[in-house]
Design a protein around this motif. Structure first.
Motif, short mmCIF file in Angstrom:
data_model
loop_
_atom_site.label_atom_id
_atom_site.label_comp_id
_atom_site.label_asym_id
_atom_site.label_seq_id
_atom_site.Cartn_x
_atom_site.Cartn_y
_atom_site.Cartn_z
N ILE A 26 0.12 -5.67 4.72
CA ILE A 26 -0.21 -7.35 4.99
C ILE A 26 -1.48 -7.94 4.49
O ILE A 26 -2.58 -8.53 4.33
CB ILE A 26 0.53 -8.16 5.86
N PRO A 37 -5.52 -3.75 8.34
CA PRO A 37 -4.50 -2.93 9.17
C PRO A 37 -4.01 -1.88 7.92
O PRO A 37 -3.64 -2.01 7.39
CB PRO A 37 -3.83 -3.84 9.93
N VAL A 38 -3.77 -1.22 8.80
CA VAL A 38 -3.81 0.50 7.90
C VAL A 38 -1.96 0.95 8.97
O VAL A 38 -2.34 0.87 10.16
CB VAL A 38 -4.46 1.73 8.11
N ASN A 43 -6.60 4.44 11.81
CA ASN A 43 -7.36 3.94 12.63
C ASN A 43 -8.18 4.64 14.48
O ASN A 43 -9.33 4.26 14.45
CB ASN A 43 -6.15 2.81 13.72
N GLY A 58 -0.93 -13.38 15.61
CA GLY A 58 -1.26 -14.22 14.93
C GLY A 58 -2.80 -14.73 14.67
O GLY A 58 -3.46 -14.82 13.86
N GLU A 69 -11.22 -5.99 13.41
CA GLU A 69 -10.44 -6.04 12.61
C GLU A 69 -9.10 -6.83 13.64
O GLU A 69 -9.38 -6.90 14.72
CB GLU A 69 -9.67 -4.46 12.59
N ASN A 93 0.04 -14.45 8.81
CA ASN A 93 -1.49 -15.27 9.52
C ASN A 93 -2.63 -14.58 9.64
O ASN A 93 -2.68 -12.98 10.09
CB ASN A 93 -0.76 -16.08 11.41
P1 NAD Z 1 2.49 -5.10 13.83
O1 NAD Z 1 1.39 -5.63 14.21
O2 NAD Z 1 2.06 -4.77 11.96
O3 NAD Z 1 4.04 -6.38 13.78
C1 NAD Z 1 4.58 -6.63 14.56
C2 NAD Z 1 4.86 -8.44 13.65
O4 NAD Z 1 4.44 -8.58 14.87
C3 NAD Z 1 5.53 -8.90 12.40
O5 NAD Z 1 6.66 -8.10 12.38
C4 NAD Z 1 5.35 -10.13 12.47
O6 NAD Z 1 6.56 -10.47 12.84
C5 NAD Z 1 4.70 -9.98 13.72
N1 NAD Z 1 3.27 -10.05 12.80
C6 NAD Z 1 2.18 -8.95 12.88
N2 NAD Z 1 0.88 -10.16 12.20
C7 NAD Z 1 1.43 -10.82 11.92
C8 NAD Z 1 0.55 -11.80 11.63
N3 NAD Z 1 -0.11 -11.81 10.92
N4 NAD Z 1 0.76 -13.05 10.86
C9 NAD Z 1 1.69 -12.68 11.93
N5 NAD Z 1 2.93 -12.50 12.15
C10 NAD Z 1 2.35 -11.21 12.09
O7 NAD Z 1 3.26 -4.40 14.41
P2 NAD Z 1 4.38 -3.06 14.03
O8 NAD Z 1 4.67 -3.09 13.08
O9 NAD Z 1 4.58 -2.34 15.31
O10 NAD Z 1 3.19 -1.84 13.20
C11 NAD Z 1 3.40 -1.96 11.89
C12 NAD Z 1 2.22 -0.64 10.91
O11 NAD Z 1 1.03 -1.01 11.91
C13 NAD Z 1 2.20 0.53 12.00
O12 NAD Z 1 2.41 1.78 10.79
C14 NAD Z 1 1.29 0.71 12.99
O13 NAD Z 1 1.03 2.21 13.67
C15 NAD Z 1 0.48 0.21 12.25
N6 NAD Z 1 -0.95 -1.04 13.13
C16 NAD Z 1 -1.98 -0.48 12.41
C17 NAD Z 1 -2.70 -1.47 13.15
C18 NAD Z 1 -4.07 -1.24 12.87
O14 NAD Z 1 -4.64 -0.91 11.45
N7 NAD Z 1 -5.75 -1.39 13.67
C19 NAD Z 1 -3.02 -1.88 14.46
C20 NAD Z 1 -1.48 -1.70 14.71
C21 NAD Z 1 -0.94 -1.44 14.68
#
Ligand code: NAD
Length: 360
Positions: free
Chosen positions: A13, A69-70, A82, A262, A277, A293
């Protein structure tokens, strides 16, 4: 003045939420010269590496970046982009304010606390020994011979180095942040009763640093007790300073106190460079759906505006976000939780925030 900023859309996203953030930041009237660079799975496909050198070069040149996010593949595949960015640019402090905005569905109101996470060492150092490898066997032998410690031969091992200098830097950062922002208390979080030489060093260093800030209350709390108390009575905390892994976990817990990921922005800060970020990840299942969000990323942009000296624009943006949230009509699904209302999409949230700023 035009600000040169590196923009990393990220993947999942990321491109959607960073596009929303970019539009709202531009609508504040501040002028940006964006240097857009690609990292993560998209960069991997295009260039064969998830972290091309041009990303690091751009950030080093501009000193400030806004990042989506990555994704980090679980178990196998490339290591976290990250973590690599934080370590290679020595962004030792991760700042994650958790603040309630009126209108966000949540069990708690009036939360206003700050998580300060050590960002470069501890269990995220990437010093790992895969089960069955020659290196793992050598380490297991060494532990047996030098310390008489028996580790099962079929173990995988991750090391947790915590340095005095790293602990000093992060605790000082937390106290300085508290002082500059009129905060009253810093709580150092640890498990020093069990990890005497890593968390123990973090704690003894924190106690020493605290003596330099007699105007700010200091306490230490064991991490498991903190979890229980945060859920029971979060209002007793102000600034939390934590080693890397605890900081990561507690950030998500605190995001839950203010309505979810979010609404949780963040910043990775070093001596010269800062990357802004959201706390959340790439939420891959929602990729390209214009659903999630963007406020966590927009709020990260708001922190970036303060960092580059654009406080007035930051206030204007935060005010517009607060108004959109409290009205509750132009918000995404997560802020409709339990209310039964119809959510809007990611880009419509940005439109609503921009409209608020234009009509204020
Ligand atoms: P995630 O935060 O991507 O999502 C978990 C859940 O939280 C989602 O399925 C959704 O229901 C909700 N969510 C997350 N962001 C939202 C938003 N902006 N609005 C509404 N709902 C939201 O966590 P995950 O599934 O554990 O991780 C997915 C990938 O992201 C993994 O590959 C992980 O390593 C990576 N990650 C990257 C970062 C970064 O780039 N800084 C941080 C955390 C996780």
């Amino acid at each position: 003045m035009v600000h040169n900023i590196t923009l990393i859309p990220g993947d999942g996203i990321g491109p959607e939420v960073t596009d929303a953030a970019r539009r709202t930041l531009e609508a504040t009237g501040v002028k940006f010269n964006w240097d857009i660079v690609s990292a993560g799975s998209i960069a991997m496909k295009e260039t064969g590496t998830p972290l091309p050198s041009e990303v690091l070069e751009s950030i080093k040149k501009n000193k400030v970046a806004l990042k989506g996010p990555v994704t980090t593949p679980i178990g196998t595949g490339f290591r976290s982009v990250n973590v690599a960015l934080r370590q290679r640019l020595n962004l030792y402090a991760c700042l994650r304010p958790c603040k309630s905005y009126r209108g966000v569905p949540s069990r708690y109101q009036d939360i206003d606390l700050v998580v300060v996470r050590e960002n470069t060492e501890g269990l995220y150092s990437g010093i790992e020994f895969e089960r069955g490898t020659e290196e793992a066997m050598k380490l297991i032998d060494l532990l047996a011979v030098t310390l008489g410690i028996q580790v099962k031969m079929d173990s995988g091992i991750s090391l947790k180095p915590i340095s005095e200098s790293g602990s000093r830097n992060i605790v000082k950062f937390a106290f300085e942040h508290a002082r500059k922002n009129g905060r009253k208390k810093v709580s150092a979080i640890h498990k020093a009763n069990i990890m005497k030489f890593s968390d123990g060093l973090f704690l003894s260093t924190a106690r020493e640093v605290a003596k330099e800030y007699p105007d700010i209350e200091f306490e230490d709390v064991i991490v498991d007790a903190l979890c229980m108390r945060l859920v029971r009575s979060p209002e007793q905390y102000d600034v939390l300073v934590l080693p890397n892994l605890y900081g990561d976990i507690i950030s998500d817990l605190c995001a839950g106190l203010v309505g979810g990921l979010g609404m949780a922005p963040g910043a990775n800060i070093g001596e010269e460079i800062a990357i802004f970020e959201p706390t959340h990840g790439s939420a891959p299942k929602y990729t390209g759906q214009n659903k999630t969000n963007p406020m966590a990323t927009i709020l990260s942009g708001m922190l970036m505006l303060r960092h580059i000296g654009e406080a007035e624009a930051a206030n204007k943006l935060e005010q517009a976000i607060a108004e959109v949230v409290v009205e509750g009509t132009s918000v995404t699904y997560d802020l409709k939780f339990g209310t039964g209302g119809t959510p809007v999409g990611t880009s419509q949230v940005a439109d609503a925030i921009i409209e608020k700023m234009e009509t204020s």
